[in-house]
Design an enzyme around this catalytic site. Structure first.
Site, PDB file in Angstrom:
ATOM      1  N   PHE A 237     -24.867 -32.977 -34.169  1.00 20.92           N
ATOM      2  CA  PHE A 237     -24.687 -33.812 -32.989  1.00 20.92           C
ATOM      3  C   PHE A 237     -26.042 -34.391 -32.563  1.00 20.92           C
ATOM      4  O   PHE A 237     -26.937 -33.620 -32.187  1.00 20.92           O
ATOM      5  CB  PHE A 237     -24.069 -32.981 -31.867  1.00 20.92           C
ATOM      6  CG  PHE A 237     -23.025 -32.017 -32.390  1.00 20.92           C
ATOM      7  CD1 PHE A 237     -23.199 -30.651 -32.266  1.00 20.92           C
ATOM      8  CD2 PHE A 237     -21.909 -32.480 -33.083  1.00 20.92           C
ATOM      9  CE1 PHE A 237     -22.270 -29.753 -32.783  1.00 20.92           C
ATOM     10  CE2 PHE A 237     -20.975 -31.591 -33.598  1.00 20.92           C
ATOM     11  CZ  PHE A 237     -21.150 -30.228 -33.451  1.00 20.92           C
ATOM     12  N   ASP A 239     -28.474 -35.327 -30.494  1.00 20.71           N
ATOM     13  CA  ASP A 239     -28.870 -35.223 -29.082  1.00 20.71           C
ATOM     14  C   ASP A 239     -30.381 -35.397 -28.980  1.00 20.71           C
ATOM     15  O   ASP A 239     -30.992 -36.030 -29.827  1.00 20.71           O
ATOM     16  CB  ASP A 239     -28.432 -33.852 -28.542  1.00 20.71           C
ATOM     17  CG  ASP A 239     -29.307 -32.743 -29.132  1.00 20.71           C
ATOM     18  OD1 ASP A 239     -29.704 -31.842 -28.387  1.00 20.71           O
ATOM     19  OD2 ASP A 239     -29.628 -32.833 -30.330  1.00 20.71           O
ATOM     20  N   ASP A 319     -29.476 -23.414 -30.654  1.00 18.57           N
ATOM     21  CA  ASP A 319     -29.775 -22.126 -30.003  1.00 18.57           C
ATOM     22  C   ASP A 319     -31.231 -21.737 -30.275  1.00 18.57           C
ATOM     23  O   ASP A 319     -31.930 -21.255 -29.371  1.00 18.57           O
ATOM     24  CB  ASP A 319     -28.827 -21.027 -30.516  1.00 18.57           C
ATOM     25  CG  ASP A 319     -27.420 -21.181 -29.962  1.00 18.57           C
ATOM     26  OD1 ASP A 319     -26.480 -20.620 -30.555  1.00 18.57           O
ATOM     27  OD2 ASP A 319     -27.243 -21.885 -28.949  1.00 18.57           O
TER      28      ASP A 319
END
Ligand SMILES: Nc1nc2c(c(CN[C@H]3C=C[C@H](O)[C@@H]3O)cn2[C@@H]2O[C@H](COP(=O)(O)O)[C@@H](O)[C@H]2O)c(=O)[nH]1
Length: 341
Positions: A237, A239, A319
């Protein structure tokens, strides 16, 4: 108007023509080796989505799917001007920032009896109510509050009109195809249309549509309505955190000119050439890391407990970025204010 290139093809097209962002082959391999150590742990498994994150829903029911749809509809632009002064939301004794501040605020509202995940509520929620629901516990508010309010009204209205007010109905229309669900989401919900231009071509990243499909797969534990036969076709994704961590790990490099600009905190607009190169090269870089990791696993002939895909690599790297914020202080993230990521 012709359909944009899909995200994976868009990323390859951009990476092959990029002038300020470069993929480093040695860095790609080093990241793959770093992740190989994770391949048998929870960090690279679908179960990690619930096991590692206390704010993610632990159920796998319609309410959990509605929770995912609400949060991913608002899953954009949490970065603050200064890291010392940022929006924080306190929930159950912990202070959350960034994306997790959004999730904490949703849980806080639900605990207070505000049905924020219900389309019939957010289709007509007022700006003042949105400001109250997503209020910060510091003097810094969550960015783009007006845009979040507009998107909630728009998205809730469409969900009521076209899908009976439940995103699970939209999921069921995809007939277990992740790509069909991405298409259904971008066709029906305008705020998910993460599409721009690069060298005369329409390119797409669909960052929020893809993470919505990934989170739906995760919350339904890859079973039943969440058993997407083509889930491995979903890319990472694009981002503003993944590029930062890929540069930190040496898999991605910026030109001196771009690095200087980012270090000064200069904003990039959505669709700027350098902004598109950062997102496209990051996406392509993760595809190359995945290929390299799968090769390493084959060579070690250690069958991973479940299929490794770009979604799980993305979650793991995101993460990692969260857990290594201090180490990454010297690497700037690019500052773009938009509703797409
Ligand atoms: N590439 C990628 N980007 C992701 C996520 C997430 C959270 N999702 C998963 C995380 C745990 C659960 O497993 C969720 O499923 C948020 N973001 C983006 O990051 C930015 C916020 O960053 P910070 O300001 O540091 O909170 C913002 O653009 C936000 O849209 C992800 O997983 N991957």
């Amino acid at each position: 108007m012709d359909a944009p290139l899909p995200p994976r093809e868009s990323a390859q097209f951009i990476a092959e023509r990029s002038r300020d962002v470069f993929i480093d082959g040695g860095g790609v391999r080093r990241v793959a080796e770093l992740l190989l150590a994770e391949a048998s742990g929870p960090g690279l498994r679908l179960e990690g989505w619930k096991a590692l994150h206390e704010l993610n829903p632990q159920a796998a029911d319609e309410a959990a799917v509605s929770w995912v749809f609400l949060t991913d509809t608002l899953n954009f632009s949490f970065w603050s001007e200064s890291d010392e002064h940022k929006c924080l939301v306190k929930y159950r004794g912990r202070a959350y920032s960034g994306y997790w501040a959004l999730c904490a605020a949703v849980h806080r509202a639900l605990d207070q009896g505000i049905p924020i995940t219900s389309a019939s509520y957010y289709a007509t929620v007022t700006l003042d109510e949105v400001r109250h629901i997503f209020r910060s516990d510091t003097e810094v508010s969550m960015p783009m509050m007006e845009e979040r309010h507009r998107i909630l009204n728009e998205t809730g209205t469409i969900l009521l009109e076209k899908f009976g007010g439940s995103f699970l109905n939209c999921v069921r229309k995809s007939e277990n195809s992740a790509q069909k669900l991405v298409s259904l989401v971008v066709e029906n919900f305008p705020s998910y249309r993460d599409v721009t231009q690069f060298e005369g071509k329409r390119v797409s990243f669909y960052k929020r549509a893809q993470i919505l499909v990934a989170d739906t797969w995760s919350v339904l534990e890859g079973k039943g309505d969440g058993c997407f036969t083509d889930i491995s076709s979903v890319t990472m994704f694009a981002d503003y955190r993944l590029p930062q961590v890929l540069v930190h790990l040496g898999a991605l490099k910026y030109s001196d000119e771009l690095l200087k600009k980012l270090r000064k905190g200069e904003m990039l607009s959505y669709g700027d050439r350098q902004e598109v190169e950062i997102r496209g090269c990051s996406l392509w870089c993760v595809e190359l890391i995945r290929d390299c990791l799968l090769e390493l696993i084959d060579r070690k002939s250690e069958k991973p407990n479940a299929e490794i895909n770009s979604i799980l690599l993305d979650y793991c790297l995101w993460d990692y970025a969260r857990d290594h914020r201090e180490d990454m202080k010297g690497i700037p993230f690019h500052r773009t204010r938009c509703i797409y990521y």
